[in-house]
Enzyme design. Sequence first.
Site, PDB file in Angstrom:
ATOM      1  N   ASP A   1       0.572  -1.300   0.362  1.00 31.92           N
ATOM      2  CA  ASP A   1       0.073   0.254  -0.041  1.00 31.92           C
ATOM      3  C   ASP A   1       0.571   1.566  -0.292  1.00 31.92           C
ATOM      4  OD1 ASP A   1       1.024  -0.367   2.865  1.00 31.92           O
ATOM      5  OD2 ASP A   1      -0.577  -1.154   3.141  1.00 31.92           O
TER       6      ASP A   1
ATOM      7  N   ASP B   1      -7.819  -3.791  14.730  1.00 26.17           N
ATOM      8  CA  ASP B   1      -8.810  -4.049  14.290  1.00 26.17           C
ATOM      9  C   ASP B   1      -9.215  -5.213  12.645  1.00 26.17           C
ATOM     10  OD1 ASP B   1      -7.856  -2.596  11.461  1.00 26.17           O
ATOM     11  OD2 ASP B   1      -9.789  -0.909  11.490  1.00 26.17           O
TER      12      ASP B   1
ATOM     13  N   HIS C   1      -7.868  -5.576   9.890  1.00 26.05           N
ATOM     14  CA  HIS C   1      -7.677  -5.225   8.435  1.00 26.05           C
ATOM     15  C   HIS C   1      -5.782  -6.001   8.176  1.00 26.05           C
ATOM     16  CE1 HIS C   1      -5.310  -1.446  10.512  1.00 26.05           C
ATOM     17  NE2 HIS C   1      -4.551  -1.648   8.797  1.00 26.05           N
TER      18      HIS C   1
ATOM     19  N   GLU D   1      -9.457  -2.369   5.452  1.00 27.57           N
ATOM     20  CA  GLU D   1     -10.285  -2.141   6.448  1.00 27.57           C
ATOM     21  C   GLU D   1     -11.427  -2.613   6.308  1.00 27.57           C
ATOM     22  OE1 GLU D   1      -8.159  -0.199   8.048  1.00 27.57           O
ATOM     23  OE2 GLU D   1      -8.288   2.055   7.829  1.00 27.57           O
TER      24      GLU D   1
END
Length: 257
Positions: A70, A139, A141, A146
Amino acid sequence: MHVIIKKNQKLGSELAATYIAQKVNNAPKNRPFVLGLPTGSTPLETYRKLIEMNKAGLVSFENVVTFNMDEYVGLEAAHEQSYHYFMYENFFNHIDIKKENIHILNGMATDLQKECDDYEKAIQSAGGIDLFLGGVGEDGHIAFNEPFTSLSSTTHIQALTRDTIRVNARFFGGDISQVPTRALTVGVKTITDAKEVLILAFGAKKAKALHHGIEGAVSHVWTLSALQMHKNSTIICDEDATTELSDETKHYFLGLA
């Protein structure tokens, strides 16, 4: 999915580096070994160990092609918090990889969607990812996929959640307003299309994500859980990251070590 539990992050990171080096060394010589790579604090120890092994002549990256996961939208490659800058400072500048074999998404592209589409094509042209190394967010990801990202997603433009922005603010002097709100990221399917996936998870803050990713249902709420469907995926974690796993799960995987 296989889970390897080590006592601490150092041991887990060294195991990951040794494994990656073995895969590179044992790869066929008639084609490049294609390696997917992450940024962030989690892989730093692994990168340091790989650099050490490279300098000692234990592994060469001359026949390795890399694709990073990314990049932030809106940061120049020279920006100290860009993932271009991170990768060169912490890894590429210290190993014998050919610069033309390095691929990182361009967050400054004039046509972001085209940049994403071209990245997918480049991965396919390289023969696909042989091994994708990654981390996992609190979380759940993976990359910048996400919660609620489609599990069939390919490389795309991703709006970042407030939690991700909050966590990443530590890299921007604690100033949330300086953190980009969008990123370009490989998709969940881009990762699971890799022949092999290796995820690192260290520390108690990753415990909830590991619980849902390993013991929970496959769900776009916890994108890590997509690896349950992958035929060759491994999570290397430390003991602190396993505190929300059941005793039965920990006993099972410790018994396989």
